[in-house]
Design an enzyme around this catalytic site. Structure first.
Site, PDB file in Angstrom:
ATOM      1  N   SER A 180       0.989   4.223   2.747  1.00  0.00           N
ATOM      2  CA  SER A 180      -0.172   4.463   1.896  1.00  0.00           C
ATOM      3  C   SER A 180      -0.786   3.170   1.359  1.00  0.00           C
ATOM      4  O   SER A 180      -1.212   2.323   2.152  1.00  0.00           O
ATOM      5  CB  SER A 180       0.260   5.419   0.775  1.00  0.00           C
ATOM      6  N   GLN A 181      -0.786   2.990   0.044  1.00  0.00           N
ATOM      7  CA  GLN A 181      -1.402   1.796  -0.554  1.00  0.00           C
ATOM      8  C   GLN A 181      -0.877   0.520   0.081  1.00  0.00           C
ATOM      9  O   GLN A 181      -1.591  -0.486   0.164  1.00  0.00           O
ATOM     10  CB  GLN A 181      -1.106   1.774  -2.068  1.00  0.00           C
TER      11      GLN A 181
END
Ligand SMILES: *[C@@H]1O[C@H](CO)[C@@H](O)[C@H](O)[C@H]1NC(C)=O
Ligand SMILES: *[C@@H]1O[C@H](CO)[C@@H](O)[C@H](O)[C@H]1NC(C)=O
Length: 369
Positions: free
Chosen positions: A209-210
């Site tokens: 993700s991030q």
């Protein structure tokens, strides 16, 4: 018979206990260290004090017999820490145990300014993720239907709502995160590049993700040490910012500079883009790609990439754009669109869902290709 009923009682006792998680223990070596960061001077009144910022907590897990050449560095996403991969919030084996059992050295870590990695007050701002965001986007997407695939989510253990013991155990692990994307990307890329330099051997990066863009920047900075990147639902899609705090990505897949040939210019201003419409009749989004001729990600092109996306995640509509963007820019990229390879019902936190080890097995096979 006695043994069996004892086991059943033991299992009931385990699941009846209030405190999750209680994963099975495995024999492995465990060491920790901090790496990266730098000293800075901070003036206050007529005095100046020295602090250190940007270093990361790293946990090295070593199986009793190391049979694999390349260690795996795990980098968790927003508000998460290395505990994501240790075991699941309902007490099953996590991916760290799985890859250890396959003979890999595993490095778990906490991003800079996250978990056990220190934050210096005044260096950006810390924010937290509310329970509603976790329910809506990670654990109970099927109850909210905020995007077309959200209702297909079946693999989260438990209801995914506040009050469910597995949700509560998971939510308790959520920690603060840096609100300034540019600080986060700069400190993460620097710290994980320092980790790769410190290990000084070819490694695999596994980002979630991030942390996806952070992995791209480490691969860009050290293409001869980062052999493969597995990006689970990497932050994206190209150039656009989505949930919940991520702004535009002026370098396509990152906010800060990565090496293109010809150069991308200041703040990516020489990248020219087109909008490619979504295939008709699908639940996919339009993609922003480069106009022809696409500039090439010349460093990242030396790294093999796998993008993994689950069936019901908020990434399901658009991760294919990231895959096509990477390919267009010359990066050899494979794509596990999980329902296409027969793995159904997962959401964004796939590595802690009911079938987490089934997904790990597929990634292992790709790593060993
Ligand atoms: C530093 O500032 C404090 C008050 O702000 C003052 O009392 C002190 O005398 C100052 N010290 C020096 C060495 O200037
Ligand atoms: C860089 O570009 C993005 C949009 O692509 C913009 O939002 C941002 O303000 C720019 N930053 C600078 C420092 O120009």
């Amino acid at each position: 018979m006695h043994f069996n009923s004892f086991k059943i009682l033991a299992v009931l006792a385990l699941y009846g206990a209030a405190a999750y998680p209680t994963a099975p223990s495995a024999p492995y070596g465990r060491h920790y260290f901090y790496v990266g960061g730098k000293y800075i001077q901070v003036a206050s009144g007529n005095t100046t004090s020295q602090y250190r910022v940007g270093q990361i907590y790293v946990e090295k897990l070593t199986p009793s017999i190391v049979t694999k050449q390349h260690p795996i560095i795990f980098i968790a996403g927003s508000a998460q820490t290395g505990t994501n991969f240790l075991h699941t919030p309902d007490g099953r084996e996590g991916w760290a145990h799985y890859f250890l059992s396959q003979g890999y050295v595993v490095y778990l870590s906490d991003q800079p300014e996250r978990g056990r990695s220190p934050w210096l007050p005044g260096h950006g701002e810390m924010v937290a993720i509310a329970t509603t965001a976790i329910e809506n986007f990670f654990t109970a997407t099927q109850d909210f239907n905020l995007w077309p695939q959200a209702s297909l989510h079946t693999q989260w253990p438990g209801s995914g709502r506040v009050g469910d013991p597995v949700f509560d155990a998971f939510y308790a692990t959520q920690v603060q995160l840096q609100n300034d994307n540019l600080i986060a990307e700069a400190t993460n890329a620097a710290a994980y590049t320092a980790l790769v330099d410190y290990l000084n051997q070819p490694v695999y990066l596994l980002t979630h993700s991030q942390a996806g863009p952070f992995g791209w920047r480490v691969g860009d900075a050290r293409p001869n040490l980062v052999k493969k990147i597995v990006a689970l639902e990497p932050g994206g899609p190209p150039f656009e910012g989505v949930f919940p705090f991520f702004g535009p990505h002026p370098y396509g897949i990152t906010d800060l500079a990565v090496e293109y040939d010809p150069p991308a210019g200041p703040n990516g201003s020489y990248l020219s883009t087109i909008v490619r419409p979504a295939p008709p009749g699908t639940k996919l989004t339009d993609c922003i790609l480069q106009a022809d001729p696409p500039k090439q990600l010349v460093n990242l092109a030396k790294v093999s990439v796998l993008v993994v996306t689950s069936e019901s995640s908020y990434h399901a509509p658009y991760d294919y754009c990231t895959v096509d963007y990477l390919k267009q820019a010359g990066v050899a990229t494979d794509f596990f669109d999980l329902p296409i390879i027969g793995i159904r019902g997962n959401g964004h936190m796939m590595f802690m869902e009911k079938n987490n080890l089934e997904i790990a097995e597929r990634i292992l096979a790709w790593m060993e290709e």
